[in-house]
Design a protein around this motif. Structure first.
Motif, PDB file in Angstrom:
ATOM      1  N   UNK A   1       0.682  -5.528   5.674  1.00  0.00           N
ATOM      2  CA  UNK A   1       1.292  -5.493   4.346  1.00  0.00           C
ATOM      3  C   UNK A   1       2.737  -5.026   4.534  1.00  0.00           C
ATOM      4  N   UNK A   2       3.611  -5.380   3.645  1.00  0.00           N
ATOM      5  CA  UNK A   2       3.371  -6.110   2.402  1.00  0.00           C
ATOM      6  C   UNK A   2       3.174  -7.601   2.637  1.00  0.00           C
ATOM      7  N   UNK A   3       2.592  -8.234   1.657  1.00  0.00           N
ATOM      8  CA  UNK A   3       2.539  -9.694   1.577  1.00  0.00           C
ATOM      9  C   UNK A   3       3.284 -10.056   0.305  1.00  0.00           C
TER      10      UNK A   3
ATOM     11  N   UNK B   1       7.865  -8.061   4.922  1.00  0.00           N
ATOM     12  CA  UNK B   1       9.153  -7.477   4.549  1.00  0.00           C
ATOM     13  C   UNK B   1      10.325  -8.172   5.240  1.00  0.00           C
ATOM     14  N   UNK B   2      10.236  -8.349   6.549  1.00  0.00           N
ATOM     15  CA  UNK B   2      11.331  -8.994   7.284  1.00  0.00           C
ATOM     16  C   UNK B   2      11.557 -10.422   6.792  1.00  0.00           C
TER      17      UNK B   2
ATOM     18  N   UNK C   1       0.841  -1.201   0.000  1.00  0.00           N
ATOM     19  CA  UNK C   1       0.000   0.000   0.000  1.00  0.00           C
ATOM     20  C   UNK C   1       0.868   1.241   0.000  1.00  0.00           C
ATOM     21  N   UNK C   2       0.331   2.341  -0.532  1.00  0.00           N
ATOM     22  CA  UNK C   2       1.082   3.597  -0.550  1.00  0.00           C
ATOM     23  C   UNK C   2       1.417   4.056   0.874  1.00  0.00           C
ATOM     24  N   UNK C   3       2.558   4.658   1.024  1.00  0.00           N
ATOM     25  CA  UNK C   3       3.014   5.256   2.285  1.00  0.00           C
ATOM     26  C   UNK C   3       3.286   4.242   3.386  1.00  0.00           C
ATOM     27  N   UNK C   4       3.351   2.967   3.060  1.00  0.00           N
ATOM     28  CA  UNK C   4       3.700   1.928   4.041  1.00  0.00           C
ATOM     29  C   UNK C   4       5.219   1.762   4.021  1.00  0.00           C
ATOM     30  N   UNK C   5       5.914   2.074   5.127  1.00  0.00           N
ATOM     31  CA  UNK C   5       7.377   1.996   5.108  1.00  0.00           C
ATOM     32  C   UNK C   5       7.910   0.588   4.848  1.00  0.00           C
ATOM     33  N   UNK C   6       7.205  -0.438   5.301  1.00  0.00           N
ATOM     34  CA  UNK C   6       7.663  -1.804   5.048  1.00  0.00           C
ATOM     35  C   UNK C   6       7.471  -2.184   3.585  1.00  0.00           C
TER      36      UNK C   6
ATOM     37  N   UNK D   1      10.105  -3.171  -1.628  1.00  0.00           N
ATOM     38  CA  UNK D   1      10.300  -2.793  -3.031  1.00  0.00           C
ATOM     39  C   UNK D   1      11.755  -2.429  -3.290  1.00  0.00           C
ATOM     40  N   UNK D   2      12.395  -1.720  -2.344  1.00  0.00           N
ATOM     41  CA  UNK D   2      13.810  -1.371  -2.496  1.00  0.00           C
ATOM     42  C   UNK D   2      14.690  -2.616  -2.545  1.00  0.00           C
TER      43      UNK D   2
END
Length: 87
Positions: free
Chosen positions: A59-61, A72-73, A8-13, A18-19
């Motif tokens: 999220x993310x999944x 993410x982790x 989702x937008x603005x979700x730091x994880x 994505x990075x």
């Protein structure tokens, strides 16, 4: 290897996942990914629950070759162990 990140937008994880995927795509010929903006594409957590097979709280999944890896982790740990991330 193909990775799909549902975020989702603005979700730091989501941004972090994505990075990591972008870094892997740049360093490996066998790595591709798609980022799915759940808000823009109308995907709900309930939709993901059907695919994952259990409740989705965060999220993310992330899916690697259609296998659910987790968040993410989990993805970062997978990439370190299997894809040479940070090596």
């Amino acid at each position: 290897m193909f990775v799909v990140i549902f975020g989702r937008p603005a979700c730091p994880y989501c941004v972090r996942a994505k990075q990591i995927a972008e870094s892997l795509q740049e360093s490996r010929d066998d790595f591709k990914f798609r980022y799915v903006d759940m808000h823009a594409e109308g995907v709900s957590k309930e939709d993901l629950e059907k695919t994952v097979g259990k409740p989705v709280q965060t999220v993310p999944q992330i899916f690697v070759d259609q296998t659910h890896v987790g968040g993410c982790d989990d993805f970062e740990a997978f990439a370190k162990e299997n894809l040479g991330l940070y090596a």
